[in-house]
Design a protein around this motif. Structure first.
Motif, PDB file in Angstrom:
ATOM      1  N   SER A 175     -31.504  92.385 113.860  1.00 44.06           N
ATOM      2  CA  SER A 175     -31.503  93.371 114.120  1.00 44.06           C
ATOM      3  C   SER A 175     -31.409  94.565 114.283  1.00 44.06           C
ATOM      4  CB  SER A 175     -30.325  93.257 115.316  1.00 44.06           C
ATOM      5  OG  SER A 175     -29.510  93.878 114.907  1.00 44.06           O
ATOM      6  N   CYS A 176     -31.872  94.845 112.511  1.00 47.46           N
ATOM      7  CA  CYS A 176     -32.320  96.263 111.933  1.00 47.46           C
ATOM      8  C   CYS A 176     -33.343  96.043 111.292  1.00 47.46           C
ATOM      9  CB  CYS A 176     -30.724  96.978 111.121  1.00 47.46           C
ATOM     10  SG  CYS A 176     -31.458  97.944 110.044  1.00 47.46           S
ATOM     11  N   ASP A 177     -34.107  96.317 111.842  1.00 44.86           N
ATOM     12  CA  ASP A 177     -35.763  96.676 111.141  1.00 44.86           C
ATOM     13  C   ASP A 177     -35.190  97.113 109.767  1.00 44.86           C
ATOM     14  OD1 ASP A 177     -38.291  96.145 111.346  1.00 44.86           O
ATOM     15  OD2 ASP A 177     -38.777  98.635 111.890  1.00 44.86           O
ATOM     16  N   GLY A 178     -36.545  95.562 108.933  1.00 48.05           N
ATOM     17  CA  GLY A 178     -36.001  96.075 107.260  1.00 48.05           C
ATOM     18  C   GLY A 178     -35.082  95.330 106.356  1.00 48.05           C
ATOM     19  N   ALA A 187     -39.890  90.843 103.818  1.00 49.87           N
ATOM     20  CA  ALA A 187     -39.411  92.086 102.943  1.00 49.87           C
ATOM     21  C   ALA A 187     -40.759  92.164 102.699  1.00 49.87           C
ATOM     22  CB  ALA A 187     -37.935  91.658 102.692  1.00 49.87           C
ATOM     23  N   CYS A 188     -41.299  91.881 101.576  1.00 51.64           N
ATOM     24  CA  CYS A 188     -42.407  92.179 100.816  1.00 51.64           C
ATOM     25  C   CYS A 188     -43.285  92.369 101.941  1.00 51.64           C
ATOM     26  CB  CYS A 188     -43.075  91.299 100.291  1.00 51.64           C
ATOM     27  SG  CYS A 188     -42.431  90.870  98.867  1.00 51.64           S
ATOM     28  N   ALA A 189     -43.505  91.745 103.143  1.00 48.84           N
ATOM     29  CA  ALA A 189     -44.267  92.460 103.934  1.00 48.84           C
ATOM     30  C   ALA A 189     -44.237  94.359 104.522  1.00 48.84           C
ATOM     31  CB  ALA A 189     -45.011  91.675 105.143  1.00 48.84           C
ATOM     32  N   TYR A 190     -42.530  93.808 104.316  1.00 47.26           N
ATOM     33  CA  TYR A 190     -42.303  95.184 105.145  1.00 47.26           C
ATOM     34  C   TYR A 190     -41.990  96.562 104.195  1.00 47.26           C
ATOM     35  CZ  TYR A 190     -38.612  98.373 106.736  1.00 47.26           C
ATOM     36  OH  TYR A 190     -38.171  99.873 107.466  1.00 47.26           O
ATOM     37  N   VAL A 191     -41.765  96.295 102.902  1.00 42.64           N
ATOM     38  CA  VAL A 191     -42.355  97.295 102.392  1.00 42.64           C
ATOM     39  C   VAL A 191     -43.566  97.543 101.943  1.00 42.64           C
ATOM     40  CG1 VAL A 191     -41.850  97.583  99.503  1.00 42.64           C
ATOM     41  CG2 VAL A 191     -40.864  96.363 100.533  1.00 42.64           C
ATOM     42  N   ASP A 192     -44.525  96.574 102.078  1.00 43.31           N
ATOM     43  CA  ASP A 192     -45.858  97.049 101.868  1.00 43.31           C
ATOM     44  C   ASP A 192     -46.224  97.830 103.157  1.00 43.31           C
ATOM     45  OD1 ASP A 192     -46.277  95.468 100.142  1.00 43.31           O
ATOM     46  OD2 ASP A 192     -46.650  93.858 100.960  1.00 43.31           O
ATOM     47  N   LYS A 193     -46.457  97.880 104.887  1.00 45.54           N
ATOM     48  CA  LYS A 193     -46.313  98.595 105.970  1.00 45.54           C
ATOM     49  C   LYS A 193     -45.152  99.977 104.846  1.00 45.54           C
ATOM     50  CE  LYS A 193     -43.374  98.484 109.169  1.00 45.54           C
ATOM     51  NZ  LYS A 193     -42.332  97.855 110.382  1.00 45.54           N
ATOM     52  N   ILE A 194     -44.604  99.942 104.898  1.00 51.70           N
ATOM     53  CA  ILE A 194     -43.993 101.254 105.024  1.00 51.70           C
ATOM     54  C   ILE A 194     -44.507 102.154 103.566  1.00 51.70           C
ATOM     55  CG2 ILE A 194     -41.429 102.787 104.350  1.00 51.70           C
ATOM     56  CD1 ILE A 194     -41.054 101.393 107.431  1.00 51.70           C
ATOM     57  N   ASN A 195     -44.655 101.913 102.529  1.00 51.97           N
ATOM     58  CA  ASN A 195     -45.346 102.197 102.189  1.00 51.97           C
ATOM     59  C   ASN A 195     -47.405 102.695 102.298  1.00 51.97           C
ATOM     60  OD1 ASN A 195     -43.827 101.972  99.674  1.00 51.97           O
ATOM     61  ND2 ASN A 195     -44.558 100.199  99.062  1.00 51.97           N
ATOM     62  N   ALA A 196     -48.059 101.993 103.159  1.00 48.13           N
ATOM     63  CA  ALA A 196     -49.197 102.147 103.539  1.00 48.13           C
ATOM     64  C   ALA A 196     -48.565 103.170 104.528  1.00 48.13           C
ATOM     65  CB  ALA A 196     -49.153 100.813 104.856  1.00 48.13           C
ATOM     66  N   GLU A 197     -47.444 103.463 104.992  1.00 43.31           N
ATOM     67  CA  GLU A 197     -47.241 104.763 106.352  1.00 43.31           C
ATOM     68  C   GLU A 197     -47.034 105.609 105.395  1.00 43.31           C
ATOM     69  OE1 GLU A 197     -43.899 103.600 108.445  1.00 43.31           O
ATOM     70  OE2 GLU A 197     -45.058 102.129 109.800  1.00 43.31           O
ATOM     71  N   LYS A 198     -46.494 106.075 103.954  1.00 41.71           N
ATOM     72  CA  LYS A 198     -46.446 106.881 103.149  1.00 41.71           C
ATOM     73  C   LYS A 198     -47.902 108.223 103.433  1.00 41.71           C
ATOM     74  CE  LYS A 198     -42.652 105.589 100.831  1.00 41.71           C
ATOM     75  NZ  LYS A 198     -42.191 105.145  99.731  1.00 41.71           N
TER      76      LYS A 198
END
Ligand SMILES: Cc1cc2nc3c(=O)[nH]c(=O)nc-3n(C[C@H](O)[C@H](O)[C@H](O)COP(=O)(O)OP(=O)(O)OC[C@H]3O[C@@H](n4cnc5c(N)ncnc54)[C@H](O)[C@@H]3O)c2cc1C
Length: 309
Positions: A266-269, A298-309
């Motif tokens: 239920s928690c994103d990430g 988790a890896c895909a989530y990390v990539d997404k967050i890094n791309a948003e930076k």
């Protein structure tokens, strides 16, 4: 100042270490936190026969190799109990007894513990005639007399499975009835080699180095009741180890993290892998499979967050 990682994995059982392996191979920085024993529950099993490619091995042997593998890939591993995890903005802060760590994504792989019956020598005889898993250990007792201690669906499923190859199966129930599905009760009662004794409470594990029997007390008459058996399968419930994370992710009424085959919570990430999540089959291979799924997510989530930076 706290150390920062792409991914923190809580729990170094088969799910957590498999997740670590896959995250590391994808080039992510990984911290694995373990509060107790590297290898998780399977490390307690001296004989594993259902892990693909191994005819028979000790659970600890598989886990030792996996541990070496993730160390070789550069995992940071700490023997620390994760007390809490909170999301602040786009990062998670994990607090242990000794330190605070930050990460972009979190994998919960905390497993669960079989509820123990609380009778003396239970730990000492685990693996020597006391078992919590008929699927795992039942085959070792082919043509032997065994007991199942419990009165609900899992206990009856165990009894049904064991009745297929054990000489006799004695179901030992604490109350005056079974708390299981009627269809299952009917199936069990139809087996010639299964008997059920009601209203008995376990008082003693018998046997010196290995289990040879059980001593019960009848809860109504207070008379003694003995069961000769080579193995007692204790089936009185499981306790998921998710309490520290109940504010972070949704848990079901039994305390399992609500997550399906995608391991998404239920928690994103935050992803949940292995025995700690809602699922039907809790085994070594299903835990490892979840570890892989959670790692890729988790890896895909990390990539997404890094791309948003
Ligand atoms: C005696 C026994 C025999 C078994 N035999 C078999 C078998 O033969 N075949 C089979 O397929 N399965 C077997 N199983 C089941 C199998 O062991 C489990 O399904 C599997 O270990 C689940 O893996 P997991 O990684 O999800 O959880 P676990 O193995 O439970 O690992 C979770 C880890 O997380 C750690 N942890 C929990 N909370 C925290 C926290 N807050 N901070 C840090 N660390 C934490 C725990 O200490 C634990 O090491 C057996 C189980 C037992 C108990």
């Amino acid at each position: 100042m706290s150390l920062k990682y792409d991914i923190i994995i809580i729990g170094a059982g088969p799910a957590g270490m498999t997740a670590a392996l896959n995250c590391l191979r994808a080039g992510k920085s990984v911290l694995v936190l373990e509060s107790d024993t590297f290898g998780g529950q399977i490390a307690l099993s001296p004989r594993v026969e259902n892990f693909p490619s191994y005819k028979q091995t000790a659970g600890a042997e598989i886990m030792d190799k996996l541990y070496e593998q993730i160390v070789d890939w550069g995992a940071d591993i700490e023997l620390e109990n994760a007390k809490s995890a909170v999301k602040t903005g786009k990062k998670f802060v994990v607090t242990t007894d000794y330190a605070t760590y930050e990460c972009t994504s979190l994998i919960l792989a905390t497993g669960c513990k079989h509820r123990h019956i609380g009778v003396a020598r239970e730990e000492e005889l685990t693996g020597k005639g006391v078992s919590y898993c008929a699927l795992c250990d039942g085959a070792f007792y082919k043509d032997e007399d065994v007991a199942v201690i419990g009165d609900a669906n899992t206990a009856l499923q165990y009894a049904l499975l064991l009745s297929g190859y054990c000489k006799s199966v004695h179901i030992c129930a604490l109350f005056d009835r079974l708390f299981a599905d009627k269809a299952l009760v009917d199936l069990v009662k139809a087996r010639d080699n299964v008997d059920i004794t009601y209203e008995i409470e376990l008082k003693e594990f018998l046997g010196t180095d290995e289990l040879s029997g059980l001593r019960f007390e009848n809860t109504k008459t207070h008379t003694e009741h003995f069961v000769d058996c080579k193995c007692a399968f204790i089936c009185v419930g499981q306790i998921p180890q998710n309490a520290p994370f109940k504010e972070l992710v949704n848990l079901d009424d039994k305390g399992y993290v609500i997550a399906d085959e995608s391991c998404v919570t239920s928690c994103d990430g935050v992803f949940a892998a292995g025995d700690c999540r809602t699922k039907k089959i809790r085994q070594l291979t299903t835990a490892a499979a979840d570890g892989t799924v959670a790692a890729y997510a988790a890896c895909a989530y990390v990539d997404k967050i890094n791309a948003e930076k």
